[in-house]
Design a protein around this motif. Sequence first.
Motif, PDB file in Angstrom:
ATOM      1  N   CYS A 147     -19.908  85.855  39.046  1.00 15.79           N
ATOM      2  CA  CYS A 147     -20.892  85.371  40.529  1.00 15.79           C
ATOM      3  C   CYS A 147     -20.611  86.162  41.138  1.00 15.79           C
ATOM      4  CB  CYS A 147     -20.736  84.327  40.527  1.00 15.79           C
ATOM      5  SG  CYS A 147     -21.286  83.895  42.084  1.00 15.79           S
ATOM      6  N   CYS A 186     -22.235  86.387  44.188  1.00 13.63           N
ATOM      7  CA  CYS A 186     -23.324  86.111  45.142  1.00 13.63           C
ATOM      8  C   CYS A 186     -21.968  85.107  46.201  1.00 13.63           C
ATOM      9  CB  CYS A 186     -24.169  85.712  45.164  1.00 13.63           C
ATOM     10  SG  CYS A 186     -24.332  83.824  44.839  1.00 13.63           S
ATOM     11  N   GLN A 187     -21.037  84.585  45.214  1.00 19.75           N
ATOM     12  CA  GLN A 187     -20.002  83.752  45.972  1.00 19.75           C
ATOM     13  C   GLN A 187     -20.489  81.888  46.187  1.00 19.75           C
ATOM     14  OE1 GLN A 187     -16.569  84.446  45.305  1.00 19.75           O
ATOM     15  NE2 GLN A 187     -17.457  86.696  45.035  1.00 19.75           N
ATOM     16  N   ARG A 188     -21.611  81.837  45.731  1.00 20.88           N
ATOM     17  CA  ARG A 188     -22.324  80.701  45.141  1.00 20.88           C
ATOM     18  C   ARG A 188     -22.763  79.574  44.160  1.00 20.88           C
ATOM     19  NH1 ARG A 188     -24.802  78.994  50.296  1.00 20.88           N
ATOM     20  NH2 ARG A 188     -24.197  79.999  52.289  1.00 20.88           N
ATOM     21  N   CYS A 189     -22.553  80.160  43.018  1.00 20.98           N
ATOM     22  CA  CYS A 189     -22.489  80.025  41.623  1.00 20.98           C
ATOM     23  C   CYS A 189     -21.758  79.091  41.620  1.00 20.98           C
ATOM     24  CB  CYS A 189     -22.942  81.344  40.909  1.00 20.98           C
ATOM     25  SG  CYS A 189     -24.021  82.360  41.348  1.00 20.98           S
ATOM     26  N   SER A 190     -22.287  77.874  40.376  1.00 23.23           N
ATOM     27  CA  SER A 190     -21.707  77.296  39.850  1.00 23.23           C
ATOM     28  C   SER A 190     -21.046  77.161  38.161  1.00 23.23           C
ATOM     29  CB  SER A 190     -21.424  75.640  40.154  1.00 23.23           C
ATOM     30  OG  SER A 190     -22.715  75.513  39.856  1.00 23.23           O
ATOM     31  N   CYS A 242     -25.603  84.818  37.983  1.00 21.49           N
ATOM     32  CA  CYS A 242     -26.011  84.627  39.475  1.00 21.49           C
ATOM     33  C   CYS A 242     -27.169  86.015  39.645  1.00 21.49           C
ATOM     34  CB  CYS A 242     -25.002  86.554  39.197  1.00 21.49           C
ATOM     35  SG  CYS A 242     -24.579  85.873  41.910  1.00 21.49           S
ATOM     36  N   CYS A 287     -27.537  86.005  48.777  1.00 22.90           N
ATOM     37  CA  CYS A 287     -27.098  84.927  47.488  1.00 22.90           C
ATOM     38  C   CYS A 287     -28.815  84.962  48.534  1.00 22.90           C
ATOM     39  CB  CYS A 287     -26.544  83.858  47.787  1.00 22.90           C
ATOM     40  SG  CYS A 287     -27.130  83.024  46.896  1.00 22.90           S
ATOM     41  N   THR A 314     -30.374  81.854  47.914  1.00 19.32           N
ATOM     42  CA  THR A 314     -30.137  80.930  48.456  1.00 19.32           C
ATOM     43  C   THR A 314     -29.989  81.084  49.874  1.00 19.32           C
ATOM     44  OG1 THR A 314     -27.740  79.876  47.929  1.00 19.32           O
ATOM     45  CG2 THR A 314     -29.737  79.348  46.552  1.00 19.32           C
ATOM     46  N   GLU A 315     -29.301  81.758  50.662  1.00 22.70           N
ATOM     47  CA  GLU A 315     -29.011  82.102  52.019  1.00 22.70           C
ATOM     48  C   GLU A 315     -30.743  82.790  52.868  1.00 22.70           C
ATOM     49  OE1 GLU A 315     -26.156  84.669  52.372  1.00 22.70           O
ATOM     50  OE2 GLU A 315     -24.636  83.050  52.137  1.00 22.70           O
ATOM     51  N   CYS A 318     -26.341  79.502  41.595  1.00 20.46           N
ATOM     52  CA  CYS A 318     -27.060  79.456  42.975  1.00 20.46           C
ATOM     53  C   CYS A 318     -28.620  78.875  42.918  1.00 20.46           C
ATOM     54  CB  CYS A 318     -26.200  80.614  43.477  1.00 20.46           C
ATOM     55  SG  CYS A 318     -27.223  81.946  43.212  1.00 20.46           S
ATOM     56  N   THR A 340     -28.054  74.714  43.880  1.00 18.60           N
ATOM     57  CA  THR A 340     -28.115  74.247  45.437  1.00 18.60           C
ATOM     58  C   THR A 340     -29.477  73.789  45.123  1.00 18.60           C
ATOM     59  OG1 THR A 340     -28.034  76.873  46.144  1.00 18.60           O
ATOM     60  CG2 THR A 340     -29.635  75.099  47.422  1.00 18.60           C
TER      61      THR A 340
END
Length: 196
Positions: free
Chosen positions: A72, A74-78, A88, A111, A113-114, A174, A178
């Motif tokens: 990842c 973008c630092q928003r994945c799980s 990612c 990301c 999502t941003e 991500c 979200t």
Amino acid sequence: MPPPAMQPKAKHLTNRYFISYFYSQYSVLNKKMNRFEPYTNEPMPAHNEEDDVEVQQVVQEQQNRLINMDWCKCQRCSHMASFDECLCCTEIIAIRETLERDQEVTGPVTCITEHPGFDPVCLNVWTLQLSIGRGRRHRNKSINEKYRHASYKNFVRWTHGYLGRGNRTILPACVVKTIRNHFQSETYVGFKYPNI
């Protein structure tokens, strides 16, 4: 006059029968001559240890993606349930192109999502109601399942364009995270490859 091998064996055949006999014999001979059986007398290829190493590397990479989050950017994945879903948004070309295309308007975004377009396209209930329409397909689903499904479709349409009926693509972790957080449910299915 046909070659001697093609002449009829019985002298009493008339022209009409001769022609049909000729073509039947010709087709049998033609099939025998054009039969292609690859590797009939060929030896089997030697075992290649390099192939084994490549397979082991791929398996190791898949296991690493399921264990850690190094993939990842973008630092928003799980963490996701399968290797295929551990993806990612920065790894998908169509999403990178969307971010680059809109960079003048949005500024630097790490990301998808941003991105300012993500909320109106994927999370706005009124937009999703338009996407759902009045179809019978979603009759037995909860409202959050309907919204989540429409959100996934809207995201793909926004970033990839229309893929066509039955064509699917894996969504980045991500985005799935979200959307699932916004439209929660007790159970989630995850990505399924289409039936062939």
